[in-house]
Design a protein around this motif. Structure first.
Motif, mmCIF file in Angstrom:
data_model
loop_
_atom_site.group_PDB
_atom_site.id
_atom_site.type_symbol
_atom_site.label_atom_id
_atom_site.label_comp_id
_atom_site.label_asym_id
_atom_site.label_seq_id
_atom_site.Cartn_x
_atom_site.Cartn_y
_atom_site.Cartn_z
ATOM 1 N N GLN A 149 51.747 35.343 53.013
ATOM 2 C CA GLN A 149 50.926 35.395 54.226
ATOM 3 C C GLN A 149 51.451 34.414 55.262
ATOM 4 O OE1 GLN A 149 48.340 32.744 55.002
ATOM 5 N NE2 GLN A 149 48.085 33.765 56.974
ATOM 6 N N GLU A 150 51.811 33.214 54.831
ATOM 7 C CA GLU A 150 52.339 32.204 55.738
ATOM 8 C C GLU A 150 53.697 32.601 56.309
ATOM 9 O OE1 GLU A 150 52.365 28.706 53.369
ATOM 10 O OE2 GLU A 150 50.166 28.619 53.200
ATOM 11 N N ARG A 151 54.415 33.462 55.586
ATOM 12 C CA ARG A 151 55.726 33.910 56.059
ATOM 13 C C ARG A 151 55.625 35.143 56.955
ATOM 14 N NH1 ARG A 151 60.448 32.306 52.569
ATOM 15 N NH2 ARG A 151 59.755 30.416 51.520
ATOM 16 N N GLY A 152 54.405 35.530 57.282
ATOM 17 C CA GLY A 152 54.209 36.591 58.254
ATOM 18 C C GLY A 152 54.081 37.994 57.710
ATOM 19 N N TYR A 153 54.061 38.149 56.399
ATOM 20 C CA TYR A 153 53.880 39.465 55.801
ATOM 21 C C TYR A 153 52.430 39.922 55.952
ATOM 22 C CZ TYR A 153 58.380 39.127 53.335
ATOM 23 O OH TYR A 153 59.709 39.017 53.023
ATOM 24 N N HIS A 154 52.238 41.240 55.926
ATOM 25 C CA HIS A 154 50.876 41.727 55.707
ATOM 26 C C HIS A 154 50.689 41.809 54.201
ATOM 27 C CE1 HIS A 154 47.095 43.636 56.823
ATOM 28 N NE2 HIS A 154 47.235 44.246 55.666
ATOM 29 N N VAL A 155 49.748 41.046 53.702
ATOM 30 C CA VAL A 155 49.548 40.900 52.262
ATOM 31 C C VAL A 155 48.354 41.738 51.819
ATOM 32 C CG1 VAL A 155 49.044 39.294 50.390
ATOM 33 C CG2 VAL A 155 50.508 38.570 52.290
ATOM 34 N N PHE A 156 48.597 42.561 50.824
ATOM 35 C CA PHE A 156 47.505 43.267 50.154
ATOM 36 C C PHE A 156 47.198 42.477 48.887
ATOM 37 C CE2 PHE A 156 49.598 46.417 52.749
ATOM 38 C CZ PHE A 156 48.534 47.065 53.366
ATOM 39 N N ALA A 157 46.162 41.652 48.964
ATOM 40 C CA ALA A 157 45.775 40.786 47.850
ATOM 41 C C ALA A 157 44.735 41.517 47.011
ATOM 42 C CB ALA A 157 45.203 39.469 48.374
ATOM 43 N N THR A 158 45.046 41.760 45.759
ATOM 44 C CA THR A 158 44.184 42.598 44.935
ATOM 45 C C THR A 158 43.601 41.828 43.756
ATOM 46 O OG1 THR A 158 45.796 43.429 43.305
ATOM 47 C CG2 THR A 158 45.798 44.471 45.488
ATOM 48 N N ALA A 159 42.444 42.284 43.327
ATOM 49 C CA ALA A 159 41.779 41.747 42.140
ATOM 50 C C ALA A 159 40.724 42.757 41.712
ATOM 51 C CB ALA A 159 41.128 40.395 42.437
ATOM 52 N N ARG A 160 40.344 42.704 40.460
ATOM 53 C CA ARG A 160 39.268 43.594 40.013
ATOM 54 C C ARG A 160 37.989 43.283 40.768
ATOM 55 N NH1 ARG A 160 39.112 43.081 33.617
ATOM 56 N NH2 ARG A 160 39.538 40.914 34.210
ATOM 57 N N ASN A 161 37.790 42.011 41.085
ATOM 58 C CA ASN A 161 36.632 41.578 41.857
ATOM 59 C C ASN A 161 37.135 40.760 43.048
ATOM 60 O OD1 ASN A 161 34.296 40.565 42.933
ATOM 61 N ND2 ASN A 161 33.532 39.659 41.034
ATOM 62 N N PRO A 162 37.246 41.367 44.240
ATOM 63 C CA PRO A 162 37.801 40.654 45.401
ATOM 64 C C PRO A 162 37.036 39.385 45.781
ATOM 65 C CG PRO A 162 37.752 43.014 45.807
ATOM 66 C CD PRO A 162 36.975 42.778 44.538
ATOM 67 N N SER A 163 35.792 39.239 45.318
ATOM 68 C CA SER A 163 35.052 38.021 45.631
ATOM 69 C C SER A 163 35.687 36.799 44.972
ATOM 70 C CB SER A 163 33.594 38.147 45.177
ATOM 71 O OG SER A 163 33.506 38.198 43.756
ATOM 72 N N LYS A 164 36.589 37.026 44.010
ATOM 73 C CA LYS A 164 37.261 35.922 43.332
ATOM 74 C C LYS A 164 38.530 35.473 44.056
ATOM 75 C CE LYS A 164 35.482 36.947 38.705
ATOM 76 N NZ LYS A 164 35.815 37.214 37.274
ATOM 77 N N LEU A 165 38.880 36.151 45.152
ATOM 78 C CA LEU A 165 40.021 35.707 45.940
ATOM 79 C C LEU A 165 39.685 34.381 46.610
ATOM 80 C CD1 LEU A 165 41.026 39.027 47.769
ATOM 81 C CD2 LEU A 165 42.079 38.049 45.733
ATOM 82 N N PRO A 166 40.659 33.486 46.779
ATOM 83 C CA PRO A 166 40.387 32.210 47.464
ATOM 84 C C PRO A 166 40.051 32.457 48.929
ATOM 85 C CG PRO A 166 42.733 32.464 47.052
ATOM 86 C CD PRO A 166 42.055 33.572 46.311
ATOM 87 N N PRO A 167 39.226 31.612 49.536
ATOM 88 C CA PRO A 167 38.801 31.805 50.931
ATOM 89 C C PRO A 167 39.955 31.915 51.918
ATOM 90 C CG PRO A 167 37.444 30.137 49.880
ATOM 91 C CD PRO A 167 38.542 30.455 48.917
#
Length: 286
Positions: free
Chosen positions: A27-45
């Protein structure tokens, strides 16, 4: 509207893990990131709130969930995906004699068959982008440490499979990277629910030693997940292919695997997980 920036999808991005660190670095390198998880609420803020991050619900063991993720990426990118990082995985700390076969099969479903299902589903998008598939294996693929055999075996299978898939994907214009991951400091062991040894186990006398393997001591002195993720991102961006070693003392471990005679390498492995010595101590106490 389709995005023009390069894109990456990473599985297993829950807070505190390798996936979240990889997502942050890309994300910091400018990519569009698709961050996935079974429960997206567990992704860091920092991922949930980032403008160039799309959070996706993804269960890599569900064909329906994978198909939905493919459609979600298509809508955002116009049918392309530059990088797929198969990072999701699980561990199992039990001797082979005490591992139920069905439990072992479920571990293989997540650590081996799920990455295959992912790259099959995303293949049209990767081919369109002339992209890259990254499969996260483990140094355990090369070091047969006792009391964790099903995990090491599943990661060894993934490493072998990834290198085989690379020959099939190369003619289609898709690059493959097989990560051989050494120790990385994460929150994996703080969340790990240990597998209990049955009282009938031949290893019951060293149960505390067995349980100790899953308490995180193998991560003592390990590099941070961010350091690891930065190394991996650099390797991917510079066009690396095939096996890439990353993590604590990765270069040293690589040379030990290749240069030491098997008998000496076995001594090194035994020194890390000294099961023979522990069994002898338990025998003497008994």
């Amino acid at each position: 509207m389709a995005l023009s920036r390069r894109s990456v999808l990473i599985t297993g991005c829950s807070a505190g893990g390798i996936g979240a660190a990889l997502a942050s670095v890309f994300q910091e390198r400018g990519y569009h990131v698709f961050a996935t998880a079974r429960n997206p609420s567990k992704l860091p803020p920092n991922l949930s709130d980032a403008a160039n991050v799309t959070s996706l619900t993804l269960d890599v063991l569900s064909s329906e969930s994978i198909a939905a993720a493919v459609e979600g990426v298509k809508r955002e990118t116009g049918g392309k995906l530059d990088i797929l990082i198969n990072n999701s995985g699980a561990g199992m700390c039990l001797p082979a004699l005490d591992t139920p076969i069905e439990d072992g099969k479920r571990l293989f479903d997540l650590n081996l068959w799920a990455p295959l299902a992912m790259f099959q589903a995303f293949a049209p998008l990767l081919i369109e982008a002339k992209g890259c598939v990254v499969n996260n294996s483990s140094a355990g693929a090369y070091s047969p440490m006792a009391l964790n055999s099903k995990y090491w075996i599943s990661k060894a299978a993934l490493a072998a499979a990834s290198e085989t898939w690379s020959h099939e994907l190369q003619p289609l214009g898709v690059r493959t990277v097989t990560l051989i991951t050494c120790a990385v400091k994460t929150e994996f062991f703080t969340k790990y629910q240990r597998d209990e040894l049955p009282a009938s186990s031949r290893y019951y006398g060293i149960r505390d030693f067995n349980y100790g393997i899953s308490d995180g001591w193998l991560q003592a002195g390990a590099i941070s997940s961010r350091q690891y993720a930065t190394k991996v991102a650099k390797e991917i961006e510079k066009g690396s292919t095939g096996i890439v070693w990353a993590g604590t003392h990765a270069l040293l471990f690589r040379f030990l695997c290749w240069l030491l005679p098997q008998s000496l390498f076995d001594m090194v492995v035994e020194s890390v997980v000294p099961i023979s010595a522990e069994m002898e101590k338990a025998k003497q106490k008994k």
